[in-house]
Enzyme design. Sequence first.
Site, PDB file in Angstrom:
ATOM      1  N   ASP A  13      47.931  37.457  37.365  1.00 53.77           N
ATOM      2  CA  ASP A  13      47.285  38.176  36.294  1.00 53.77           C
ATOM      3  C   ASP A  13      47.236  37.123  34.906  1.00 53.77           C
ATOM      4  O   ASP A  13      46.984  37.637  33.824  1.00 53.77           O
ATOM      5  CB  ASP A  13      47.739  39.424  35.645  1.00 53.77           C
ATOM      6  CG  ASP A  13      47.778  40.360  36.870  1.00 53.77           C
ATOM      7  OD1 ASP A  13      46.665  40.457  37.596  1.00 53.77           O
ATOM      8  OD2 ASP A  13      48.731  41.195  36.787  1.00 53.77           O
ATOM      9  N   LYS A  16      43.104  33.836  35.898  1.00 56.54           N
ATOM     10  CA  LYS A  16      42.179  33.072  36.950  1.00 56.54           C
ATOM     11  C   LYS A  16      40.867  33.258  36.889  1.00 56.54           C
ATOM     12  O   LYS A  16      40.102  32.584  37.000  1.00 56.54           O
ATOM     13  CB  LYS A  16      42.991  33.029  38.194  1.00 56.54           C
ATOM     14  CG  LYS A  16      44.576  32.658  38.077  1.00 56.54           C
ATOM     15  CD  LYS A  16      45.343  33.004  39.334  1.00 56.54           C
ATOM     16  CE  LYS A  16      45.155  34.403  39.766  1.00 56.54           C
ATOM     17  NZ  LYS A  16      46.029  35.295  39.174  1.00 56.54           N
ATOM     18  N   GLY A  40      43.188  41.029  41.677  1.00 59.60           N
ATOM     19  CA  GLY A  40      42.477  41.546  40.872  1.00 59.60           C
ATOM     20  C   GLY A  40      42.052  40.806  39.727  1.00 59.60           C
ATOM     21  O   GLY A  40      42.903  40.381  38.875  1.00 59.60           O
ATOM     22  N   HIS A  41      40.731  40.082  39.976  1.00 54.32           N
ATOM     23  CA  HIS A  41      40.500  39.040  39.130  1.00 54.32           C
ATOM     24  C   HIS A  41      39.398  39.728  38.005  1.00 54.32           C
ATOM     25  O   HIS A  41      38.175  39.917  38.697  1.00 54.32           O
ATOM     26  CB  HIS A  41      39.829  37.942  39.896  1.00 54.32           C
ATOM     27  CG  HIS A  41      41.168  37.138  40.572  1.00 54.32           C
ATOM     28  ND1 HIS A  41      41.005  36.108  41.228  1.00 54.32           N
ATOM     29  CD2 HIS A  41      42.456  37.585  40.753  1.00 54.32           C
ATOM     30  CE1 HIS A  41      42.110  35.815  41.849  1.00 54.32           C
ATOM     31  NE2 HIS A  41      42.957  36.701  41.511  1.00 54.32           N
ATOM     32  N   GLN A 223      47.336  35.591  42.874  1.00 56.01           N
ATOM     33  CA  GLN A 223      48.644  35.927  42.459  1.00 56.01           C
ATOM     34  C   GLN A 223      49.150  34.788  41.568  1.00 56.01           C
ATOM     35  O   GLN A 223      48.351  34.211  40.940  1.00 56.01           O
ATOM     36  CB  GLN A 223      49.566  36.182  43.471  1.00 56.01           C
ATOM     37  CG  GLN A 223      49.256  37.290  44.447  1.00 56.01           C
ATOM     38  CD  GLN A 223      48.270  37.386  45.208  1.00 56.01           C
ATOM     39  OE1 GLN A 223      48.050  36.400  46.283  1.00 56.01           O
ATOM     40  NE2 GLN A 223      47.448  38.398  44.979  1.00 56.01           N
TER      41      GLN A 223
HETATM   42  P1  GDP Z   1      43.712  37.330  37.329  1.00 52.69           P
HETATM   43  O1  GDP Z   1      44.318  38.164  38.129  1.00 52.69           O
HETATM   44  O2  GDP Z   1      44.523  35.966  36.809  1.00 52.69           O
HETATM   45  O3  GDP Z   1      42.462  36.867  37.386  1.00 52.69           O
HETATM   46  O4  GDP Z   1      43.879  38.028  35.557  1.00 52.69           O
HETATM   47  P2  GDP Z   1      43.460  39.414  35.675  1.00 52.69           P
HETATM   48  O5  GDP Z   1      41.844  39.564  35.506  1.00 52.69           O
HETATM   49  O6  GDP Z   1      44.099  40.251  36.484  1.00 52.69           O
HETATM   50  O7  GDP Z   1      44.024  39.705  34.069  1.00 52.69           O
HETATM   51  C1  GDP Z   1      43.791  39.152  32.955  1.00 52.69           C
HETATM   52  C2  GDP Z   1      43.038  39.905  31.805  1.00 52.69           C
HETATM   53  O8  GDP Z   1      43.121  39.553  30.633  1.00 52.69           O
HETATM   54  C3  GDP Z   1      41.806  40.269  32.483  1.00 52.69           C
HETATM   55  O9  GDP Z   1      41.532  41.740  31.606  1.00 52.69           O
HETATM   56  C4  GDP Z   1      40.809  39.454  31.436  1.00 52.69           C
HETATM   57  O10 GDP Z   1      39.607  39.924  31.261  1.00 52.69           O
HETATM   58  C5  GDP Z   1      41.584  39.193  30.513  1.00 52.69           C
HETATM   59  N1  GDP Z   1      41.462  37.946  29.826  1.00 52.69           N
HETATM   60  C6  GDP Z   1      41.336  36.414  30.391  1.00 52.69           C
HETATM   61  N2  GDP Z   1      41.266  35.618  29.630  1.00 52.69           N
HETATM   62  C7  GDP Z   1      41.650  36.458  28.244  1.00 52.69           C
HETATM   63  C8  GDP Z   1      41.473  35.762  26.783  1.00 52.69           C
HETATM   64  O11 GDP Z   1      41.733  34.628  26.534  1.00 52.69           O
HETATM   65  N3  GDP Z   1      41.780  36.715  25.750  1.00 52.69           N
HETATM   66  C9  GDP Z   1      41.858  37.955  26.196  1.00 52.69           C
HETATM   67  N4  GDP Z   1      41.873  38.860  25.072  1.00 52.69           N
HETATM   68  N5  GDP Z   1      41.585  38.730  27.192  1.00 52.69           N
HETATM   69  C10 GDP Z   1      41.677  37.736  28.553  1.00 52.69           C
HETATM   70  P1  IMO Z   2      46.160  38.367  40.828  1.00 59.04           P
HETATM   71  O1  IMO Z   2      45.551  37.581  41.728  1.00 59.04           O
HETATM   72  C1  IMO Z   2      50.062  40.337  39.475  1.00 59.04           C
HETATM   73  C2  IMO Z   2      52.703  41.527  42.800  1.00 59.04           C
HETATM   74  C3  IMO Z   2      52.740  43.139  42.972  1.00 59.04           C
HETATM   75  C4  IMO Z   2      54.296  43.172  43.584  1.00 59.04           C
HETATM   76  C5  IMO Z   2      54.378  42.049  44.387  1.00 59.04           C
HETATM   77  C6  IMO Z   2      54.017  42.264  45.879  1.00 59.04           C
HETATM   78  O2  IMO Z   2      45.331  39.634  40.020  1.00 59.04           O
HETATM   79  O3  IMO Z   2      46.998  37.752  40.022  1.00 59.04           O
HETATM   80  P2  IMO Z   2      51.852  42.710  47.364  1.00 59.04           P
HETATM   81  O4  IMO Z   2      50.940  43.980  47.281  1.00 59.04           O
HETATM   82  O5  IMO Z   2      51.371  41.568  47.246  1.00 59.04           O
HETATM   83  O6  IMO Z   2      53.011  42.852  48.530  1.00 59.04           O
HETATM   84  O7  IMO Z   2      52.820  42.859  46.046  1.00 59.04           O
HETATM   85  O8  IMO Z   2      53.372  40.951  43.863  1.00 59.04           O
HETATM   86  N1  IMO Z   2      51.610  41.090  42.898  1.00 59.04           N
HETATM   87  C7  IMO Z   2      50.558  40.786  41.870  1.00 59.04           C
HETATM   88  N2  IMO Z   2      51.013  40.817  40.586  1.00 59.04           N
HETATM   89  N3  IMO Z   2      48.799  39.809  40.032  1.00 59.04           N
HETATM   90  C8  IMO Z   2      48.509  39.716  41.390  1.00 59.04           C
HETATM   91  O9  IMO Z   2      47.298  39.291  41.828  1.00 59.04           O
HETATM   92  C9  IMO Z   2      49.384  40.257  42.345  1.00 59.04           C
HETATM   93  N4  IMO Z   2      49.314  40.405  43.704  1.00 59.04           N
HETATM   94  C10 IMO Z   2      50.550  41.297  44.013  1.00 59.04           C
HETATM   95  O10 IMO Z   2      52.593  43.723  41.694  1.00 59.04           O
HETATM   96  O11 IMO Z   2      55.285  42.911  42.424  1.00 59.04           O
HETATM   97 MG    MG Z   3      44.968  39.972  38.368  1.00 59.46          MG
END
Ligand code: GDP
Ligand code: IMO
Ligand code: MG
Length: 434
Positions: A13, A16, A40-41, A223
């Site tokens: 999270d 990415k 979840g991106h 991840q």
């Molecule tokens: P990922 O799994 O690495 O793609 O990250 P996620 O999308 O799960 O979580 C990142 C969260 O931060 C999302 O809600 C993005 O929209 C948000 N986000 C990403 N970059 C920034 C930033 O520079 N500032 C803020 N405020 N939010 C950001």
């Molecule tokens: P993105 O791509 C954050 C965590 C879960 C749990 C562990 C194992 O959005 O960064 P799993 O379902 O993979 O067997 O869970 O890994 N986890 C993540 N945490 N971002 C993710 O993906 C994750 N995918 C799995 O919360 O701790």
């Molecule tokens: Mg994510």
Amino acid sequence: MPTMAVIGAQWGDEGKGKIVDFLAAEADVVVRFQGGNNAGHSVKVGEELYKMHHLPSGIIRAGKLAVIGNGVVIDPGVLLDEINNLTRRGKSVKNLRISERAHVIMPYHRLLDGAEERLRKSARVGTTGRGIGPAYSDKVSRLGIRMGDLADESALKERLELLIPIKNKMLRAFGTKEVVDAKTATAELIEQGRLLKPYITDTGAILDTALSKDKKILFEGAQGTMLDIDHGTYPFVTSSTTTSGNVASGSGIRPTALGEVFGVTKAYTTRVGAGPFPSEIHDELHDRIVEMGNEYGTTTGRSRRCGWLDLVALRYANSLNDFSSLAMTKIDVLGGLDEVKVCTHYRLDGKKLTRIPSDLKAMERCRPAYESFEGWDELGPARLKSVLCGGFTRLPKSLREYVRFIERESGVPVSLLGLGRRRRELLDLRRKRW
Ligand code: GDP
Ligand code: IMO
Ligand code: MG
């Protein structure tokens, strides 16, 4: 080399999706190579928010080839929902290609994920419940079903006749009330295979051709490094190799074809699920960061645990991934704090520790040692505009010092700065475009 990978440097999270979306503007092909719909991106374009689980984030940009590689595990129902969703929102998926070698997440995998978590009792991993671990286990045990089988009705029926009774026996032994109804599941999977068949192909061959034509290929990690099955905080990890070393085996390119590696880190740290997290914040600031950063999981909606940036983890991530540069996201979220801290090393039994220990018990006992920084003001709309036009020198001095410190300590230049959630709220410090 015209290839680049985007890899999470923390516990997932990191943002990415946003970085991939940005770099995809310059790419021809975007490839997922590991993980599944545990990912979840989020990508925010103007007021539109896209949440990608299986599809490469680059698919939002028209004309890019989007590849789901052999190293990914796929829940066909979830993928079809995602495809339908995007299509309804006016995005084309005709450029999607799915590896025939990618493994299928079966209905029993989801049930087994829940059952295994219950059996772990207090040692629960806190998985996303999407069946990821059981699907990868079956792949390695050679009991998996691949996307190529899904599209071949007779091969699929043959595999299911063997596997469903075995898995139902396991589920009953694990004390699960719900088992898989063979007839319903078979009919559903045949239909999903029929719908996905047009996209299923030999994606390794496609990437090979793309490389030979010098196409720009962007690999989208899921991840993060600290969730890597080998190098992460085992057993509180995911079930795939999340580091850059897996780009080749998870997609079918040769290892030497990988050029740059972008590490993505937040300006602080978050973690979802259980497991050690030395720089976790335990006072009221924690909830403030959760709210300011909207730190709720994109996949499960769970509140993320928040802490200060951890340089031990970041240096470790660099040693495993060989980052060419860093993207630091969510800098805006820390705006307005009087003080910002960074964990520079751990202390364990009176000793200084600068590398992540493999022993979980030791990792749990590590105490963070911090360096403190003066905070920076929130960037209001006018200041943000001035920074995006005028560059790094327009940022508050204390923030510039923070970024330079991270660069010195990690040994990696920071070349993208996330200053807000939207696509354009990103400061690009790269010397040259891709
Ligand atoms: P990922 O799994 O690495 O793609 O990250 P996620 O999308 O799960 O979580 C990142 C969260 O931060 C999302 O809600 C993005 O929209 C948000 N986000 C990403 N970059 C920034 C930033 O520079 N500032 C803020 N405020 N939010 C950001
Ligand atoms: P993105 O791509 C954050 C965590 C879960 C749990 C562990 C194992 O959005 O960064 P799993 O379902 O993979 O067997 O869970 O890994 N986890 C993540 N945490 N971002 C993710 O993906 C994750 N995918 C799995 O919360 O701790
Ligand atoms: Mg994510």
